[in-house]
Write a protein that holds these residues in place. Sequence first.
Motif, mmCIF file in Angstrom:
data_model
loop_
_atom_site.group_PDB
_atom_site.id
_atom_site.type_symbol
_atom_site.label_atom_id
_atom_site.label_comp_id
_atom_site.label_asym_id
_atom_site.label_seq_id
_atom_site.Cartn_x
_atom_site.Cartn_y
_atom_site.Cartn_z
ATOM 1 N N GLN A 1 31.892 -29.437 37.449
ATOM 2 C CA GLN A 1 30.516 -28.989 37.632
ATOM 3 C C GLN A 1 29.789 -29.700 38.767
ATOM 4 N N ASP A 2 29.772 -31.041 38.666
ATOM 5 C CA ASP A 2 28.872 -31.778 39.537
ATOM 6 C C ASP A 2 29.644 -32.394 40.695
ATOM 7 N N HIS B 1 29.481 -39.584 49.924
ATOM 8 C CA HIS B 1 28.020 -39.653 50.030
ATOM 9 C C HIS B 1 27.537 -39.223 51.402
ATOM 10 N N THR C 1 29.194 -36.271 41.423
ATOM 11 C CA THR C 1 29.834 -37.357 40.679
ATOM 12 C C THR C 1 31.320 -37.136 40.482
ATOM 13 N N SER C 2 31.799 -35.947 40.831
ATOM 14 C CA SER C 2 33.206 -35.677 40.560
ATOM 15 C C SER C 2 34.127 -36.177 41.657
ATOM 16 N N LEU C 3 33.544 -36.616 42.755
ATOM 17 C CA LEU C 3 34.367 -37.220 43.803
ATOM 18 C C LEU C 3 34.165 -38.728 43.758
ATOM 19 N N ASN C 4 35.249 -39.455 43.957
ATOM 20 C CA ASN C 4 35.164 -40.913 43.923
ATOM 21 C C ASN C 4 34.376 -41.408 45.133
ATOM 22 N N PRO C 5 33.245 -42.072 44.893
ATOM 23 C CA PRO C 5 32.391 -42.479 46.009
ATOM 24 C C PRO C 5 33.021 -43.557 46.888
ATOM 25 N N LEU C 6 34.059 -44.203 46.383
ATOM 26 C CA LEU C 6 34.611 -45.343 47.107
ATOM 27 C C LEU C 6 35.804 -44.974 47.978
ATOM 28 N N LEU C 7 36.256 -43.716 47.894
ATOM 29 C CA LEU C 7 37.426 -43.321 48.684
ATOM 30 C C LEU C 7 37.031 -42.210 49.636
ATOM 31 N N MET D 1 35.825 -30.053 46.742
ATOM 32 C CA MET D 1 36.431 -29.941 45.411
ATOM 33 C C MET D 1 37.311 -28.693 45.321
ATOM 34 N N TYR E 1 33.131 -40.380 53.674
ATOM 35 C CA TYR E 1 32.975 -40.680 52.250
ATOM 36 C C TYR E 1 32.110 -39.604 51.612
ATOM 37 N N MET F 1 40.388 -29.109 47.179
ATOM 38 C CA MET F 1 41.277 -29.981 46.411
ATOM 39 C C MET F 1 41.979 -29.182 45.314
ATOM 40 N N GLN G 1 41.361 -38.716 48.936
ATOM 41 C CA GLN G 1 41.322 -38.037 47.647
ATOM 42 C C GLN G 1 42.066 -36.708 47.699
ATOM 43 N N LEU G 2 42.040 -36.069 48.874
ATOM 44 C CA LEU G 2 42.814 -34.834 49.009
ATOM 45 C C LEU G 2 44.298 -35.175 49.109
#
Lengths: 648, 361, 328
Positions: free
Chosen positions: B110-111, B166, B114-120, B177, B164, B180, B125-126
């Motif tokens: 949904q969101d 953000h 918050t569903s993606l890791n902010p630190l990577l 997303m 990133y 992904m 992530q892909l």
Amino acid sequence: MASKHKEAAGYDSGSGRFDLDAGQLQALLNEAKRFKGESLWQDAWRRLGRNRGAWWSLVFLTLFVGLSFFAPVLPLPSPMALDPQSEPQPPFLPWEASPRLPENLPPGRSFEFGTGATSSLGAFADNAWRHRTFLDFQLRAEWLPGDPPPGGDELRDLVKAASGRSSAVFVKDGDEPGTVIERHAVPLRDGDRARVEYRPTGFDGTAQVLVVGRDAGAREAWVDFEVDLDRGALESYEVRTSGDGIELVYTLGDEGDQLRDRRYLAEVRGADGITVTRLRIDGERVPLSWSVDGGADPAGLDGQTDAADDLVAALESADQIDLQHLSELQVVSQDGERSIVVRRQAVPAIGQEGHNHADLARAVRAEIASRGSRAALLEMSHLDGIWDLNPLDRALVWVRTKVFGLWQTGPLLGTDNKGRDLLARIVWGSRISIQVSLVATLCSLLIGVTYGAFSGLVGGRTDNLMMRIVDVLYSVPFIFVVIFLITLINEYRTDLADYGIGYMTVFYVVIGAIYWLTMARVVRGQVLSLKNQEFVEAARVLGASTPRILFVHLVPNVLSIVIVYLTLTIPAVMLFEAFLSFLGLGVEPPKVSWGLLAVDGTEAISAVKTFWWVVVFPAMAMGSTLLALNILGDGLRDALDPKLRGKD
Amino acid sequence: MADDQTTIAVHHTKPVLDVRNLGVRFDSHIGAVRAVRDVSFTLEPGETLGIVGESGSGKSVTSLAIMGLLPMPPAVVESGEVLFDGRDLLTLPQRQMRKIRGGALSMIFQDPMTSLNPLLTVGKQLGEVLAIHEGLRGRKARARCAAALDNVGIPNPEQRLAAYPHELSGGMRQRVMIAMGLLCNPKVLIADEPTTALDVTIQAQILELMQRLQAEHGTAIVLITHDLGVVAGMVDRVQVMYAGRVVEKAPADPLFAQPMHPYTRGLLASIPTLEGSPGKRLFSIDGQPPDLADLPPGCSFAPRCTLANERCRESEPPLELAGEGQGVHRRYSACFELDRLLLDSRASLPAPTNSAEEVQR
Amino acid sequence: MLQFLFRRLLWFAITLFSVVTISFFLMRAVRGGPFDNERALHPAIEANLEARYHLDWPVWKQYLQYVGPFNLDHEGLVLFGGDNSNVFGGVLTGDLGPSFKLRDYTVNDIIGQSLPISIALGSVAMAIALTLGLTAGIVSALRRGTALDLGMRLFATVGIALPNFVIAAFLIIIFAFQLELLPVAGWGSPRYLPLPALALGAPFAAYIARLTRTGMLEVLSADYIRTARAKGLPEWLVLLRHAIKGGILPVVSYLGPATAGILTGSLVIERMFAIPGTGSHFVGSALNRDYTLAMGVTILYTVLVYGLNTLVDLAYTLLDPRIELENS
């Protein structure tokens, strides 16, 4: 759940409407009003009640604070005096030990000590805790590489051989590698009678008087007498000592009568024997003439007035004289104000079964020599003290004697290595610890809130600068600075004492002064976020004055966060007090705090025998309290968190 | 458009995802919460199924149960099976489940904030999806990721890989997303409220994107939403859930034309339309969804239903065939008072009359 | 980045200047000199001593002499010209002056000898705190609600609530007296290290465990962890790549205070275990009125703490891309 409510409120599920009569409506309205009116505090209180850990912590803390407040009522042995023992005694079961005190205790007088308990209760009448005296030898033992280190037993044997008594031993690391310093506390017995000794100082034939009280040792003793000079000039005066007091007898010019100002030994601060060193008359300190009553004046001290006057006269001509060969007496005269400060050095006290204490030291030295030991006698001093009780505590003690009479419990949690009851020490120690942490935390609160609120309210550049300063202070290893400060302040102790500032006061302020940083930051953050919130703006638009905004709108909102940090600062301060006590900068014996108890505990561990109770019980008391405070603090933080408000 | 897709679906016989009698319960301190009860559906390759319902109706739990992502405990799968390519995902060992998850069966949440890791970084992530499922690393993986970003309409995909989360806008993040989710060409993509957290204009873009990608890849999509408006132009079939149960199941167009459950009707009526007369208040269903830990004995919707009678409050209506549709046009409804509903709604569509009148007063 | 470092440096200079100045003048304000305590010094000797330590100079001159390499002669400060024979070292050149009590030693000598010991002890303690704390915190978060979690939380809360010397006492009783595995006190071989390091690190391990547990629980319930699982990552990878980094962020920001705390704790632990480190020298010097040594150690630790804090801030920005240096 919700549907049940509705049915109760007259919900007609068929039409989907509420069917309420006037009474129900009124009840609902009332409920709504009540809900709206629930303040932050009621809400927080309710939520705290739901948090079981925090709730029990609060109960535990309340009980504990109550217990320590009412400590004087509890039938515990004295925290300072019991039978001297050479090592800690294990915990007793309650029914194994129920020492009865003698009936018809004569008030205000010391008497034959059977147990330390009697001496402590006897001291009630003197409004202070009295404590059996120990003569403390510091012995340094050296050993050569390869040799086994000298154990406590060797030196203890030595001291026992010399004194005829077994001693309590503290072992400390030596000043150099390969050395160990042991403190042997030799108990003084009832037979060790009070004496008055005169000792020439070697300066102009003056003398220093050492008054050894019956139940006291010898540290530093200051006795101030007050003479009302408005009533006339001081014609003549003399100081008399008796078994339990010291007295100034003087006549004033016009009246001719003999007036007396009497001070009891028991009230003499830090008494250890009384070294009377000054008399304050009209703001000046004048040396005293000495007179000792009865026949107990072996040295013939009467009539030394002239010599003392001569001394002052000699000193008046000089600005500052450091009398090298008179290490006990330092005389400073500044701007015409004469003052004499006598610094006590190691003064040989007397009273060891008819022997001068110096004799005992000689005996120890002789013993060392005869054994060919590599030990050395470093210092000899008295361990003891008086624990002042304030009027409230005296009243509580009075209640205790009315309720329990002379009955007291045995050492339920055992004793420490001086035979002092551990439970009593933990309970009495909690009073000091709580006091220190509360007062110091309030100090930090005062500084932090003022600083933070000011910074947040003023805002702008000032705020920026003030917060920068806090940032900078954060990265200073503050405790080093504090230790530095405390040692500096120690130099001024006597001066501060003259202004009525005790060491503890300084202690509070110094501790408070380092714990304000977080508080300032938090308060400033809160003020800043509140300042720009709509309700404050609204109040401002409505023409509310700044103080009104401050006190009506900001203070209650800031208060919640302050309370949270308060509960979290208290445990930190308690730990810091323990830390300072360990370094010897904290609360001073004979008073006891948890920090000091913990230090005693760590000193009592030895390879020979593990006196577990000396470590475990104080640690448990301290640990559980700090734990409860931490849990309560976290609980309060959750309960007062506005984000969680109204949720369960 | 919907018609075309329906015809596509007819040609296939073997469903790619077949959920049978799924039941999930949460054990909590207030008692067992039966979040999903007896949910069944099938998904043909390339088809789009919409699952619609209020929050708490069990649609997200259903999707998480399919993915094997339910936190256990407190969740317990009580019954049912989830057949994916003929294998029951519920009993599959973790290791094999992981191979399917994110590969052939993937999910969008949904969101995107918050569903993606902010630190990577986005690229990392892909990339890890490719590394896990295809063993692809290094430059090749980068190229694939960049292509995937390009595919979902992200400009400068090479640069975005180093960004990133953000540093991206909400729409961009949801595109990431989706990229992904589609990276390994999944057979089934579960999209749990993919547009809820986004602005309306972005929502339209994202939905359009999903449609285009579905046409390109032939991925079957399960679209979970509370918003019937989203479902309307997007899905072939709709399944309406209420209080953990499926209450109505129908092809999309007939459902909008003729809802066969009072709850569906209520949902439809509460969509704002441009035609409504000004001053008329928007319809809303009275009351609250039931407490799942304390369900009423009969139909869960009965307390809020204007048609409910004694029977509805006593026993739960089963999901049964309704209407005259055949084959893929078959419709199911769980309502005892279907006839009354149909009569009632023929009189005045879309708003249920009596409640609307009351609201107007 | 450079701007950040430059600003830090500026504030550092201000901090150091205030610390040095305030403690110097406090020290000089104290009644009596450092030699007062000693008995019967011959006046000539005393004069000699004072001259040696420049105590006969006016205070401002002493301050300049202490602070930096100023050219001072008998008239005062010489800014230009003059011979340079009177230029002394000072704090600015890293020279902390002579020790007042340990004759023939400079403060630099003492610190040079003792600092490696303290650093060894401190870094081992820190390593223990991090290893124990992180492990316990992560395990506790993963096994939330189990007996293991409960036990670890209990240990952590007790560790926070006890002073480190009490922990040290327990450790000595258990490991030195009961099990007779390790020496009671002293320094020299690696066998002396475990007990003091453990006692020093334990409270911080406890706090780190608590921070890690909260951080991990927060991260583990985050949506992006679910995303990572939905990608098909095995659980250990989810943990390692996605959860731990975010979960230990609070620990990273705690490292600054923890360093300061370990330096402070070393005062007690070094005394307790008779370790000749900088901490025990500091306490000794403070109690013996060896002001130059006490000041020297204070200055040293200020530099250390400030430097390490800056490093921690840098590390934090590297770990968390959302934080930007210019704002901090």
